[in-house]
Each structure stands twice: as structure tokens, then as C-alpha cells.
Design a protein around this motif. Structure first.
Motif, PDB file in Angstrom:
ATOM      1  N   SER A  76       0.935  -1.490   0.203  1.00 31.64           N
ATOM      2  CA  SER A  76      -0.348  -0.514   0.032  1.00 31.64           C
ATOM      3  C   SER A  76       0.911   1.125  -0.073  1.00 31.64           C
ATOM      4  O   SER A  76       0.980   2.620  -0.471  1.00 31.64           O
ATOM      5  N   ALA A  77       2.145   1.702   0.391  1.00 32.65           N
ATOM      6  CA  ALA A  77       2.400   2.104   0.710  1.00 32.65           C
ATOM      7  C   ALA A  77       3.274   2.177  -1.271  1.00 32.65           C
ATOM      8  O   ALA A  77       3.531   4.210  -1.274  1.00 32.65           O
ATOM      9  N   VAL A  78       3.544   2.137  -2.033  1.00 29.56           N
ATOM     10  CA  VAL A  78       3.957   2.113  -4.014  1.00 29.56           C
ATOM     11  C   VAL A  78       2.574   2.560  -3.494  1.00 29.56           C
ATOM     12  O   VAL A  78       2.832   4.112  -4.857  1.00 29.56           O
ATOM     13  N   THR A  79       1.358   2.795  -3.206  1.00 32.07           N
ATOM     14  CA  THR A  79       0.221   3.747  -4.302  1.00 32.07           C
ATOM     15  C   THR A  79      -0.676   4.598  -3.522  1.00 32.07           C
ATOM     16  O   THR A  79      -1.352   5.221  -3.664  1.00 32.07           O
ATOM     17  N   SER A  80       0.035   4.544  -2.259  1.00 37.92           N
ATOM     18  CA  SER A  80      -1.082   5.429  -0.971  1.00 37.92           C
ATOM     19  C   SER A  80      -0.652   7.084  -1.464  1.00 37.92           C
ATOM     20  O   SER A  80       0.254   7.371  -1.731  1.00 37.92           O
ATOM     21  N   ARG A  81      -1.586   7.788  -1.332  1.00 32.41           N
ATOM     22  CA  ARG A  81      -1.248   9.319  -0.939  1.00 32.41           C
ATOM     23  C   ARG A  81      -1.134  10.055  -0.405  1.00 32.41           C
ATOM     24  O   ARG A  81       0.270  11.129  -0.301  1.00 32.41           O
ATOM     25  N   ARG A  82      -1.040   9.401   1.191  1.00 34.12           N
ATOM     26  CA  ARG A  82      -0.797   9.870   2.106  1.00 34.12           C
ATOM     27  C   ARG A  82       0.116   8.798   2.479  1.00 34.12           C
ATOM     28  O   ARG A  82       0.739   7.691   3.107  1.00 34.12           O
ATOM     29  N   LEU A  83       1.273   9.491   3.642  1.00 34.48           N
ATOM     30  CA  LEU A  83       2.473   7.895   4.121  1.00 34.48           C
ATOM     31  C   LEU A  83       2.483   8.923   4.868  1.00 34.48           C
ATOM     32  O   LEU A  83       3.076  10.210   5.117  1.00 34.48           O
ATOM     33  N   ALA A  84       2.845   8.218   6.637  1.00 30.36           N
ATOM     34  CA  ALA A  84       2.906   9.405   7.456  1.00 30.36           C
ATOM     35  C   ALA A  84       3.590   8.385   8.697  1.00 30.36           C
ATOM     36  O   ALA A  84       3.073   7.697   8.712  1.00 30.36           O
ATOM     37  N   PHE A  85       5.004   8.370  10.030  1.00 25.81           N
ATOM     38  CA  PHE A  85       4.729   7.517  10.214  1.00 25.81           C
ATOM     39  C   PHE A  85       4.322   7.489  11.509  1.00 25.81           C
ATOM     40  O   PHE A  85       4.176   9.230  11.850  1.00 25.81           O
ATOM     41  N   GLU A  86       4.109   6.840  12.782  1.00 26.87           N
ATOM     42  CA  GLU A  86       4.010   7.223  13.924  1.00 26.87           C
ATOM     43  C   GLU A  86       3.963   6.418  14.991  1.00 26.87           C
ATOM     44  O   GLU A  86       4.465   4.916  14.413  1.00 26.87           O
ATOM     45  N   THR A  87       4.597   6.577  16.175  1.00 24.14           N
ATOM     46  CA  THR A  87       4.690   5.925  16.580  1.00 24.14           C
ATOM     47  C   THR A  87       3.885   5.624  17.904  1.00 24.14           C
ATOM     48  O   THR A  87       3.427   6.962  18.690  1.00 24.14           O
ATOM     49  N   GLN A  88       3.220   4.664  18.424  1.00 22.17           N
ATOM     50  CA  GLN A  88       2.676   4.683  19.582  1.00 22.17           C
ATOM     51  C   GLN A  88       0.882   6.185  19.883  1.00 22.17           C
ATOM     52  O   GLN A  88       0.521   6.483  20.496  1.00 22.17           O
ATOM     53  N   GLY A  89       0.570   6.147  18.421  1.00 20.45           N
ATOM     54  CA  GLY A  89       0.087   6.464  18.181  1.00 20.45           C
ATOM     55  C   GLY A  89       0.284   8.638  18.059  1.00 20.45           C
ATOM     56  O   GLY A  89      -0.375   9.406  17.863  1.00 20.45           O
ATOM     57  N   GLN A  90       1.408   8.334  18.440  1.00 18.62           N
ATOM     58  CA  GLN A  90       1.972  10.064  18.557  1.00 18.62           C
ATOM     59  C   GLN A  90       2.890   9.905  16.767  1.00 18.62           C
ATOM     60  O   GLN A  90       3.512   9.312  16.866  1.00 18.62           O
ATOM     61  N   SER A  91       3.093  11.492  16.161  1.00 16.01           N
ATOM     62  CA  SER A  91       2.904  11.942  15.361  1.00 16.01           C
ATOM     63  C   SER A  91       4.522  12.352  14.962  1.00 16.01           C
ATOM     64  O   SER A  91       5.013  12.850  16.156  1.00 16.01           O
ATOM     65  N   ASN A  92       5.119  12.524  13.731  1.00 13.87           N
ATOM     66  CA  ASN A  92       6.642  13.026  14.009  1.00 13.87           C
ATOM     67  C   ASN A  92       7.942  12.546  15.039  1.00 13.87           C
ATOM     68  O   ASN A  92       8.894  12.543  14.918  1.00 13.87           O
ATOM     69  N   GLN A  93       7.845  10.680  14.792  1.00 12.75           N
ATOM     70  CA  GLN A  93       8.191  10.007  15.490  1.00 12.75           C
ATOM     71  C   GLN A  93       8.757   9.174  15.278  1.00 12.75           C
ATOM     72  O   GLN A  93       7.464   8.064  15.126  1.00 12.75           O
ATOM     73  N   LEU A  94       9.636   7.934  14.823  1.00 14.60           N
ATOM     74  CA  LEU A  94      10.264   6.895  14.632  1.00 14.60           C
ATOM     75  C   LEU A  94      11.101   5.849  14.787  1.00 14.60           C
ATOM     76  O   LEU A  94      11.979   6.911  15.440  1.00 14.60           O
ATOM     77  N   CYS A  95      10.594   4.894  15.309  1.00 16.86           N
ATOM     78  CA  CYS A  95      11.121   3.955  16.484  1.00 16.86           C
ATOM     79  C   CYS A  95      11.440   2.723  15.387  1.00 16.86           C
ATOM     80  O   CYS A  95      10.306   2.674  14.752  1.00 16.86           O
ATOM     81  N   GLY A  96      12.631   1.938  15.514  1.00 14.70           N
ATOM     82  CA  GLY A  96      12.658   0.559  15.009  1.00 14.70           C
ATOM     83  C   GLY A  96      11.994  -0.211  15.928  1.00 14.70           C
ATOM     84  O   GLY A  96      11.187   0.398  17.437  1.00 14.70           O
ATOM     85  N   GLY A  97      12.580  -1.604  15.744  1.00 15.90           N
ATOM     86  CA  GLY A  97      12.222  -2.741  17.142  1.00 15.90           C
ATOM     87  C   GLY A  97      10.295  -2.883  16.729  1.00 15.90           C
ATOM     88  O   GLY A  97       9.685  -3.458  17.615  1.00 15.90           O
ATOM     89  N   ARG A  99       8.137  -1.139  17.026  1.00 13.65           N
ATOM     90  CA  ARG A  99       7.062   0.470  17.916  1.00 13.65           C
ATOM     91  C   ARG A  99       6.302   1.461  16.895  1.00 13.65           C
ATOM     92  O   ARG A  99       6.071   1.153  17.510  1.00 13.65           O
ATOM     93  N   SER A 100       6.595   1.883  15.571  1.00 12.43           N
ATOM     94  CA  SER A 100       6.052   2.700  14.588  1.00 12.43           C
ATOM     95  C   SER A 100       5.705   1.692  13.427  1.00 12.43           C
ATOM     96  O   SER A 100       5.545   0.992  13.370  1.00 12.43           O
ATOM     97  N   GLU A 101       4.755   2.502  12.692  1.00 13.50           N
ATOM     98  CA  GLU A 101       4.564   2.089  11.516  1.00 13.50           C
ATOM     99  C   GLU A 101       3.996   3.447  10.461  1.00 13.50           C
ATOM    100  O   GLU A 101       4.254   4.636  10.863  1.00 13.50           O
ATOM    101  N   LEU A 102       4.034   2.861   9.325  1.00  4.92           N
ATOM    102  CA  LEU A 102       4.092   3.782   7.794  1.00  4.92           C
ATOM    103  C   LEU A 102       2.772   3.915   7.985  1.00  4.92           C
ATOM    104  O   LEU A 102       2.054   2.725   7.734  1.00  4.92           O
ATOM    105  N   LYS A 103       1.625   4.541   7.883  1.00  5.48           N
ATOM    106  CA  LYS A 103       0.352   4.938   8.005  1.00  5.48           C
ATOM    107  C   LYS A 103       0.160   5.611   6.475  1.00  5.48           C
ATOM    108  O   LYS A 103       0.688   6.243   5.738  1.00  5.48           O
ATOM    109  N   THR A 104      -0.872   4.807   5.605  1.00  2.01           N
ATOM    110  CA  THR A 104      -1.005   4.830   4.537  1.00  2.01           C
ATOM    111  C   THR A 104      -1.996   5.308   4.214  1.00  2.01           C
ATOM    112  O   THR A 104      -3.808   5.279   5.584  1.00  2.01           O
ATOM    113  N   ASP A 105      -3.385   4.984   3.277  1.00  2.00           N
ATOM    114  CA  ASP A 105      -4.174   5.378   2.812  1.00  2.00           C
ATOM    115  C   ASP A 105      -5.489   3.932   3.540  1.00  2.00           C
ATOM    116  O   ASP A 105      -5.908   4.746   4.077  1.00  2.00           O
ATOM    117  N   ARG A 106      -4.589   3.439   2.989  1.00  2.00           N
ATOM    118  CA  ARG A 106      -5.833   1.646   3.063  1.00  2.00           C
ATOM    119  C   ARG A 106      -5.086   0.603   4.196  1.00  2.00           C
ATOM    120  O   ARG A 106      -5.997   0.147   4.811  1.00  2.00           O
TER     121      ARG A 106
END
Length: 131
Positions: A76-97, A99-106
Motif C-alpha cells: 500500500s505504500a507504493v500507491t498511497s497518496r498519504r504516508l506518515a510515520f506514527e509511534t504509539q499514536g504519536q506523529s513525527n517520531q520513528l522507532c525501530g523494533g 514500535r512504529s508504523e507507516l500509515k497509508t491511505d488503506r
């Protein structure tokens, strides 16, 4: 038999130790910091390169460059209009392990790890992916 004095021997040992330690210190200064499970505060000045983004994306955050690797396929990252990293509900933070997700349209894709890249490697990989 002519033996050097004890202080001269210690001085020589100190010089040899310093000479051996200097290249290791220089290598540590020039190598990019590893992120492991640590977190990165994301700035507004960022770029996500998603061409070929099935398993990872490239991220430029200010003057820092990374490969962000997912735990599974993230088509979904390939075709999504929106891409944003989120860590436990907090935007503008990116963690390994995972704990973080790349949020896409779908969907959202879990981040497994973050690998630091040199700027030249980032640019080379980004050009290769855009072909």
C-alpha cells in the motif's frame, strides 16, 4: 646490557596505545549512528522515497538519511497518496523494533528497523528505484 628506564618505557607504551586508538576514534566519528531500537524525531523537512516500497522506503529527515525496513510486505505504500510515520499514536517520531508504523491511505505497515545511510548512498538508491 642497556635497559631503558621505567618512565621511558611507559611513555613509549602510551604513545603506541594512542596511535592504535586514533584510527578507531576517527572511524567512529565518520560512521553514521546506528539506530537499532532507538527513535528519531522527524522534522517537517523530510522526503520519503517509495518507489519499490514493497519491503522498505528511503527517508531523508533534514540532513540525515535512512532506509526504513518493514516487518512484512507494504504494497500500500507504493500507491498511497498519504504516508506518515506514527509511534504509539504519536506523529513525527520513528522507532525501530516494531514500535512504529507507516500509515497509508488503506493500511499501516510495521517498521522493523531503521538503517542509517550516507547521503551519497541514499541518492544512488533513490535514482535506481526511480528507473
Amino acid at each position: 646490557m642497556n635497559m631503558p628506564s621505567l618512565p621511558t618505557g611507559f611513555a613509549a607504551l602510551a604513545l603506541i596505545t594512542a596511535a592504535l586508538a586514533a584510527p578507531a576514534a576517527q572511524a567512529a566519528d565518520t560512521a553514521p549512528a546506528t539506530t537499532g531500537d532507538s527513535c528519531i524525531a522527524l522534522s517537517e523537512d523530510q522526503q520519503i522515497v517509495r518507489a519499490g516500497a514493497d519491503r522498505d522506503v528511503l527517508l531523508r529527515n533534514g540532513d540525515q538519511h535512512y532506509r526504513v525496513v518493514f516487518t512484512a510486505s507494504c504494497s500500500s505504500a507504493v500507491t498511497s497518496r498519504r504516508l506518515a510515520f506514527e509511534t504509539q499514536g504519536q506523529s513525527n517520531q520513528l522507532c525501530g523494533g516494531a514500535r512504529s508504523e507507516l500509515k497509508t491511505d488503506r493500511a499501516s505497515c510495521t517498521v522493523e528497523r531503521i538503517e542509517p545511510l550516507e547521503a551519497t548512498a541514499f541518492n544512488r538508491i533513490a535514482r535506481q528505484r526511480s528507473r
